[in-house]
Scaffold this active site. Structure first.
Site, PDB file in Angstrom:
ATOM      1  N   SER A   1       0.808  -1.210   0.000  1.00 40.76           N
ATOM      2  CA  SER A   1       0.000   0.000   0.000  1.00 40.76           C
ATOM      3  C   SER A   1       0.850   1.273   0.000  1.00 40.76           C
ATOM      4  CB  SER A   1      -0.933   0.011   1.216  1.00 40.76           C
ATOM      5  OG  SER A   1      -0.196   0.056   2.421  1.00 40.76           O
TER       6      SER A   1
ATOM      7  N   LYS B   1      -6.487   4.150   8.269  1.00 38.42           N
ATOM      8  CA  LYS B   1      -5.411   5.007   7.768  1.00 38.42           C
ATOM      9  C   LYS B   1      -5.851   6.472   7.689  1.00 38.42           C
ATOM     10  CE  LYS B   1      -3.191   1.359   5.052  1.00 38.42           C
ATOM     11  NZ  LYS B   1      -2.888   0.837   3.710  1.00 38.42           N
TER      12      LYS B   1
END
Length: 824
Positions: free
Chosen positions: A652, A695
């Site tokens: 990611s 996140k």
């Protein structure tokens, strides 16, 4: 440039899926009907139904899925419902094998009748104690026994009478008592003592000795048949005893034999009991001086059946869950007693296992526990394959039992085994164990999330009503159910799905109900749910709070304003215990002339795992195909996830890494008010990542603590928009224009947001617009390539130009050497 921001910026409605309480059509869950099924698991339900209904061997069921999805509770509830419609299996007993006590025999009886036979045998033992020795004290028995004794005594007396008559003719008296026979000299009809006998003339004494010797020989002749008389008397007495015992046992055993005449095994055993009693009843009950209680215990240990498993007559098939599947708990065990240090056992010390109790029904096991026990998995496969249930100790095969053991008769096994376990265990067993697929042909796969349809939402509310009613908790309001549905969608990380981990939702309901009790409210409302969520976040938030404090104090370097070359804010997810939270992390890149390629620092120091390293290699492929079509990609660059001291995995960060690397190549600063996450492929397309909600919220907390400016935001993949279920605090900031979430499909879109300008589109001539970011990247790569080629040309011509070292190694020109490499 504002148009780009507006086009990629997500609206508050896109950031979460809020459920309308008015659409639920109820005020509280008391108005709903209970829901006893499993929510949204049609595939798994159909598979389980097939596996249970399939009668052929080998169609055992493996239920796989994550804990908390309701798999165990549904399986147990469904099996119990199905078991009620099935025939109740037989009862089983172990009884003594009088021919070989080391091999107890098994008796099969109709369901619900085993205890009846045990009670009958207990009554038989009581009757034996009442009958014996009383039956041997009756006048009829005593008369017959006396006749046998008299017959023996008469024979004995007649033999002695003959000898006594001969002795009297010779002046010798015969004396006898219970054990001895003696001869004594007589004179004048009187027996002589030793002194008188010594005064007799020697001739008379010699004659007496001679006569006594002759009389003793005659006595031996007369009594030579005494052993035969004794045998005949003993046989007569034994026959009398057997007749007496048989007559006494007949009224005791005949009712039992008649009651179980249709069961050959029981009839055979009762006949063996009768035959053994004929041999032992006199010793055990007549001549034994022990108390009646001791006699009763001895008889029970010898003749009493040992119950293996008993069922209610109409109880249906058994459903057994073994929470601790050790070898003994599954297959039974043979217990031992100690007598003066020596171990001994008997059929009465056989203890059944879960397979005995589940025989004829269903056995539920947990895969993780089952495979963690020694010997169990192989033994279970062997039992299912042979359909035979043998009770033995696994240590016997290893020679670890140093005493006499038992070998009970093997029982036929007919059981449906349902194993519940995780996906990785199922696939591991399929790959490593060739017998697994043959024995467990049915897979019931429980999904991790449930498509959000109108009926599923209603069933979700009904399921909450069922659980609160069963646990004695207060009903839930419609607003509370809507909030729980939002929480479930957050767990599923999808706006169109609910999480199948119903256990987590039930845990939240329990905590909210406790808060309701403390507040003294009648119903559990949305306020109780929110307080429960906040309390849980506080309990598990020590690590995240500590990291945020370090960021605010400057211990962890994260910028939320300004711009910088070669660095940007990436997003990571940390999992600590049962909590997961997002943490921003600085990504930095440096570029300098050389041919080392792109160095992944995390991989070089063995902190980067395989997927993270794969992302960096894809990044290299993207740079080469995007910018180095007309010259080789010959650079030296290093990428690092700063201040990470543990293992790093996942790709990611590859979107942030490629933007940081392009920034370093083009010397273009990136805005630090953004944090970015996303995976890329070799064509520059941005791919979805996991943990996107955590996140975003992790970076938002840092920006909120430092003060929201309206410029801060997060860049995520467009493919993750459907996964957004953000916290209300983030939604409120977005609505107020203080924070933004952007979704991108390509690297160029992300890079444009970070640099605040168009990065340049490749034209038909294969060139990027002059002055654009992409054009500057191509220009820098060409410069580096020229720097690397120039010393090689000089070396070929043999000229000693400026920049060549004494030992012939190439150096960069002074102009390039004076310019330091760009670093974060």
């Amino acid at each position: 440039m504002a148009d780009i921001y507006n086009a990629l910026c997500l609206t508050p409605e896109q950031l979460s899926s809020q459920f309308d309480p008015d659409a639920l059509r109820f005020a509280n869950t008391d108005e709903l009907e209970p829901f006893l099924g499993v929510l949204g698991q049609e595939r798994a339900v159909e598979a389980l139904q097939f596996g249970v209904a399939m009668p052929r061997p080998g169609y055992n069921v493996f239920v796989m899925g994550e804990p908390g999805t309701g798999r165990f509770s549904f399986v147990r509830r469904y099996l119990k419902a199905e078991a009620k419609r099935l025939q109740t299996p037989s009862d089983w007993l172990y009884v003594n094998n009088f021919d070989d006590p080391r091999e107890p025999r098994a008796l099969r009886l109709p369901a619900g009748t085993a205890q009846q036979l045990i009670t009958a045998i207990e009554q038989l033992i009581d009757n034996l104690l009442a009958t014996f020795p009383a039956v041997f004290e009756t006048p009829a028995y005593q008369q017959k026994k006396g006749a046998i004794d008299r017959g023996f005594n008469q024979r004995y007396d007649r033999a002695l009478d003959v000898v006594e008559k001969l002795a009297l003719e010779r002046g010798i008296a015969l004396y006898r008592d219970s054990s001895n026979i003696a001869f004594t000299p007589m004179k004048d009809g009187q027996a002589l003592d030793e002194a008188e006998f010594a005064q007799l003339p020697e001739a008379e004494r010699e004659r007496f000795h001679t006569d006594v010797s002759e009389l003793e020989e005659r006595l031996n002749e007369e009594l030579s048949a005494l052993p035969q008389w004794k045998r005949e008397s003993s046989n007569q007495l034994r026959q009398l005893n057997e007749e007496t015992v048989t007559q006494a046992l007949e009224p005791l055993l005949s009712p039992l034999a008649g009651e179980y005449c249709d069961n050959p095994d029981v009839c055979t055993w009762l006949q063996a009991v009768q035959a053994d009693l004929l041999k032992t009843v006199v010793d055990q009950l007549v001549e034994d001086n022990r108390s009646d209680a001791q006699k009763r215990q001895a008889l029970a240990e010898y003749y009493g059946p040992c119950l293996v498993v008993g069922h209610a007559r109409d109880g249906g098939a058994p459903v057994v869950f073994e929470s601790h599947p050790t070898y003994d708990n599954l297959f039974g065990r043979i217990e031992y007693s100690s007598d003066q240090g020596a171990l001994y056992t008997s059929y009465r010390q056989l203890r059944p296992g879960a397979l005995h109790r589940a025989n004829g029904g269903f056995l539920i096991l947990e895969a993780e526990k089952l495979l963690g026990e020694p010997f169990v998995w192989d033994a279970l496969k062997r039992a299912l394959h042979t359909r035979r249930l043998k009770m033995e100790s696994p240590l016997a095969e290893l020679g670890r039992i140093a005493t006499v053991s038992l070998n009970p008769q093997v029982l036929p096994l007919q059981v449906k085994v349902v194993i519940i376990g995780a996906r990785q265990l199922y696939y591991a067993l399929q790959e490593l164990d060739p017998d697994f697929q043959e024995l467990f042909r049915v897979l019931a796969d429980f999904d991790e999330d449930i498509p959000l349809a109108s009926d599923n939402l209603e069933q979700f509310a009904q399921l909450l009503k069922t659980r609160t009613s069963e646990e004695g908790m207060a009903p839930l309001t419609g607003e509370a159910v809507a909030r729980l549905a939002t929480y479930s969608a957050r767990l599923a990380e999808h706006q169109g799905r609910l999480s199948a981990r119903i256990g987590d939702v039930f845990q939240l309901v329990s905590e909210a109900d406790f808060i309701r009790q403390v507040a003294g409210d009648e119903l559990t409302d949305i306020g109780h749910i929110e307080r429960a969520l906040k309390a849980k976040a506080t309990r598990t938030g020590r690590v995240s709070a500590r990291i945020l404090d370090d960021m605010l104090a400057g211990v962890i370097l994260i910028d939320t304003q300004g711009a910088a070359v070669g660095k940007c804010n990436g997003l990571t997810v940390l999992e600590v215990g049962d909590s997961a939270f997002g943490v921003p992390a600085r990504i930095s890149a440096t570029v300098y002339p050389g041919s080392s390629g792109i160095v992944d620092i995390e991989r070089e120091v063995s902190l980067g795992q395989s997927i993270h390293s794969k992302g960096v290699m894809i990044l290299t492929g993207y740079l080469g195909s995007r910018y180095a079509q007309k010259f080789p990609l010959a650079i030296s660059a290093s990428i690092a996830l700063e201040q990470s001291y543990g293992y790093v995995d996942g790709d990611s960060a590859s979107l942030g890494e490629v933007c940081t690397l392009i920034s370093a190549l083009s010397r273009t600063p990136l805005k630090q008010c953004f944090a970015i996450t996303g995976s890329i492929n070799q064509f520059g397309e941005v791919q979805a990542v996991g943990g996107v909600n955590e996140k975003i919220e992790g970076f938002f907390r840092l920006c909120e603590a430092r003060g929201l400016t309206g410029e801060q935001g997060v860049i995520i993949p467009w493919a993750n928009v459907c996964n957004l279920m953000l916290d209300e605090r983030v939604l409120h900031a977005v609505r107020a224009g203080l924070f933004n979430v952007y979704a991108v499909r390509t690297v160029d879109e992300a890079l444009g947001l970070l640099v605040g300008e168009e990065v340049g589109v490749l034209g038909e001539d294969g060139q990027f617009p002059a002055g654009s970011v992409n054009a500057r990247v191509v220009e820098r790569l060409r410069e580096i390539d020229a720097l690397l080629d120039e010393p090689e040309d000089a070396g070929e011509e043999g000229e000693n130009k400026e920049g060549e070292s004494k030992d012939g190694e190439s150096k960069a020109p002074a102009e390039a050497a004076a310019e330091p490499p760009v670093s974060a």
